[in-house]
Design an enzyme around this catalytic site. Structure first.
Site, PDB file in Angstrom:
ATOM      1  N   HIS A 180      37.602  95.222  -1.798  1.00  0.00           N
ATOM      2  CA  HIS A 180      37.535  95.898  -0.489  1.00  0.00           C
ATOM      3  C   HIS A 180      38.204  97.272  -0.554  1.00  0.00           C
ATOM      4  O   HIS A 180      37.657  98.260  -0.049  1.00  0.00           O
ATOM      5  CB  HIS A 180      38.202  95.027   0.576  1.00  0.00           C
ATOM      6  CG  HIS A 180      38.477  95.733   1.868  1.00  0.00           C
ATOM      7  ND1 HIS A 180      37.477  96.169   2.722  1.00  0.00           N
ATOM      8  CD2 HIS A 180      39.659  96.090   2.453  1.00  0.00           C
ATOM      9  CE1 HIS A 180      38.027  96.762   3.785  1.00  0.00           C
ATOM     10  NE2 HIS A 180      39.344  96.728   3.636  1.00  0.00           N
ATOM     11  N   HIS A 182      45.770 100.865   1.499  1.00  0.00           N
ATOM     12  CA  HIS A 182      45.765 100.557   2.932  1.00  0.00           C
ATOM     13  C   HIS A 182      45.849  99.064   3.269  1.00  0.00           C
ATOM     14  O   HIS A 182      46.214  98.703   4.381  1.00  0.00           O
ATOM     15  CB  HIS A 182      44.530 101.174   3.616  1.00  0.00           C
ATOM     16  CG  HIS A 182      43.299 100.337   3.539  1.00  0.00           C
ATOM     17  ND1 HIS A 182      42.487 100.297   2.428  1.00  0.00           N
ATOM     18  CD2 HIS A 182      42.730  99.477   4.433  1.00  0.00           C
ATOM     19  CE1 HIS A 182      41.483  99.472   2.640  1.00  0.00           C
ATOM     20  NE2 HIS A 182      41.598  98.954   3.845  1.00  0.00           N
ATOM     21  N   ASP A 183      45.510  98.174   2.324  1.00  0.00           N
ATOM     22  CA  ASP A 183      45.589  96.730   2.590  1.00  0.00           C
ATOM     23  C   ASP A 183      46.391  95.991   1.512  1.00  0.00           C
ATOM     24  O   ASP A 183      46.271  94.764   1.388  1.00  0.00           O
ATOM     25  CB  ASP A 183      44.186  96.107   2.692  1.00  0.00           C
ATOM     26  CG  ASP A 183      43.621  96.127   4.120  1.00  0.00           C
ATOM     27  OD1 ASP A 183      44.418  96.090   5.068  1.00  0.00           O
ATOM     28  OD2 ASP A 183      42.383  96.186   4.259  1.00  0.00           O
ATOM     29  N   HIS A 198      40.021  90.700   2.057  1.00  0.00           N
ATOM     30  CA  HIS A 198      41.061  91.722   1.887  1.00  0.00           C
ATOM     31  C   HIS A 198      41.655  91.657   0.481  1.00  0.00           C
ATOM     32  O   HIS A 198      42.760  91.176   0.266  1.00  0.00           O
ATOM     33  CB  HIS A 198      42.149  91.555   2.948  1.00  0.00           C
ATOM     34  CG  HIS A 198      41.710  91.957   4.317  1.00  0.00           C
ATOM     35  ND1 HIS A 198      41.390  91.039   5.300  1.00  0.00           N
ATOM     36  CD2 HIS A 198      41.505  93.183   4.877  1.00  0.00           C
ATOM     37  CE1 HIS A 198      41.021  91.679   6.396  1.00  0.00           C
ATOM     38  NE2 HIS A 198      41.079  92.977   6.169  1.00  0.00           N
ATOM     39  N   ASP A 211      36.928 101.612   6.647  1.00  0.00           N
ATOM     40  CA  ASP A 211      37.508 100.271   6.613  1.00  0.00           C
ATOM     41  C   ASP A 211      36.636  99.258   7.351  1.00  0.00           C
ATOM     42  O   ASP A 211      36.651  98.068   7.022  1.00  0.00           O
ATOM     43  CB  ASP A 211      38.912 100.327   7.234  1.00  0.00           C
ATOM     44  CG  ASP A 211      39.750  99.097   6.957  1.00  0.00           C
ATOM     45  OD1 ASP A 211      39.481  98.402   5.962  1.00  0.00           O
ATOM     46  OD2 ASP A 211      40.695  98.847   7.731  1.00  0.00           O
TER      47      ASP A 211
END
Length: 362
Positions: A116, A150-151, A112, A268
């Site tokens: 990514h 998103h992460d 993560h 994802d």
């Protein structure tokens, strides 16, 4: 759109390779290898890929000008051209913002991290291109921004670990989609408040009227929350029942946004649907991160999470189960909406299943 200083600072051979890698047509390829980008610039994969996708066609034009290509015009390049949205997007602020977002991904995470995030942007772009221009431009812009953030700030330990250890994040977000809430909250704190003690404007939507900004913010948050794996099966069933097998003229704007959020979620979890060498590279990175969590859980006397016990987890079996129960059924649902997914991706998933079955006996 000016050339990114990160691109301009590379030598000409690196710029030339990136110019080819980050063309709009190459970025739409399902077998695009994000590690080709990190081989050139390990520090900036998210910024470069986001610039090339979200900034298209201006980013490709800027690269060509930087390389002093002759007789090039903007019209020679294809892309989303989000600049013509009625939002007055501050393009410079957008990439200043994404530069900070990239910095706030934890580089020490095997999985993560900003690589990514860059991979998810590119994969989502590929899926959007397979849909044959079925989505509204503003919705595409919002979902790509959601993919970028998103992460962000992912600590390398999942929601279960946060809840079981009563971490600050779990306490702040009341155990509900802990990490996803943190990612989206941090994304908007940065956008609206900027960096502490800095005058930089990171709000690339500063010209958008407040009611419209609130609507766009709601959509980006909703999309990031959609990536919570605990919601996976309910989301698959929901999209299957509402959109599966329907002709596009029966899918309204609201449902198209829901399909886009579903596509972000599938981007994802796309690693088991990718060709070699991405398949093996991402599997190893994912398990490295899982095992580090399992080591911590063992040390703290907690129940070790699924696939996190390095002494018990077998790589082929873990991947076969994940593909059969999670990835393959989800992509089959998307293939009922976007036929090219069935043609281009499902055969790779089947090949990967055979690969892992073969690895079991070794």
């Amino acid at each position: 759109l000016n050339c990114l200083p990160e691109f301009a600072s590379l030598d000409v051979s690196q710029q030339t390779t990136l110019f080819e890698l980050l063309s709009f047509s190459n970025l739409r390829q399902w077998d695009f290898n994000i590690f080709d980008v990190t081989a050139i610039d390990e520090a900036n994969p998210l910024l470069l890929v986001a610039w090339a996708v979200i900034g298209s066609p201006y980013s490709q034009f800027a690269m060509a000008k930087q390389l002093e290509r002759k007789n090039v015009e903007l019209s020679h390049f294809e892309g989303y051209n989000f600049a013509d949205l009625d939002l007055e997007i501050e393009i410079g602020a957008l990439f200043d913002y994404l530069r900070v977002i990239q910095r706030d991904y934890k580089r020490d995470n095997p999985y993560h991290n900003a690589i990514h995030a860059a991979d998810v942007i590119q994969t989502l772009h590929s899926l959007i291109q397979m849909s044959d221009d079925r989505f509204e431009k503003e919705q595409i812009f919002l979902i790509l921004v959601a993919a970028a953030v998103h992460d962000v700030k992912h600590p390398g330990m999942n929601n279960t670990f946060q809840v079981n250890t009563f971490s600050n994040l779990a306490l702040s977000h009341n155990d509900a989609s802990v990490l996803e809430n943190e990612h989206s909250a941090h994304a908007f704190k940065l956008m609206v408040q900027g960096l502490p003690d800095k005058d930089d404007n990171l709000n690339f939507l500063c010209h958008v009227p407040a009611p419209k900004f609130a609507e766009m913010r709601k959509r980006i948050i909703e999309a990031v929350l959609h990536t919570d794996m605990s919601q996976h099966f309910s989301k698959v069933n929901d999209i299957k029942s509402r959109a599966g097998g329907k002709p596009w003229d029966k899918i309204d704007s609201k449902l198209r946004w829901d399909v886009l959020m579903y596509m972000l979620h599938l981007a994802d979890i796309s690693n088991p649907a990718k060709n070699s060498p991405m398949l093996e590279l991402w599997t190893d990175r994912c398990l490295d991160e899982f095992f580090a969590q399992g080591d911590q859980e063992r040390k703290l006397g907690l129940t070790i999470s699924p696939n996190c016990d390095r002494n018990e987890t077998k790589k082929p079996e873990s991947q076969i189960g994940f593909i059969n129960f999670v990835v393959k059924p989800a992509y089959e649902v998307l293939s009922g909406i976007i036929p090219m997914v069935g043609e281009n991706i499902l055969p790779i998933i089947e090949n990967n299943l055979m690969y892992w079955e073969d690895q079991k006996g070794r």
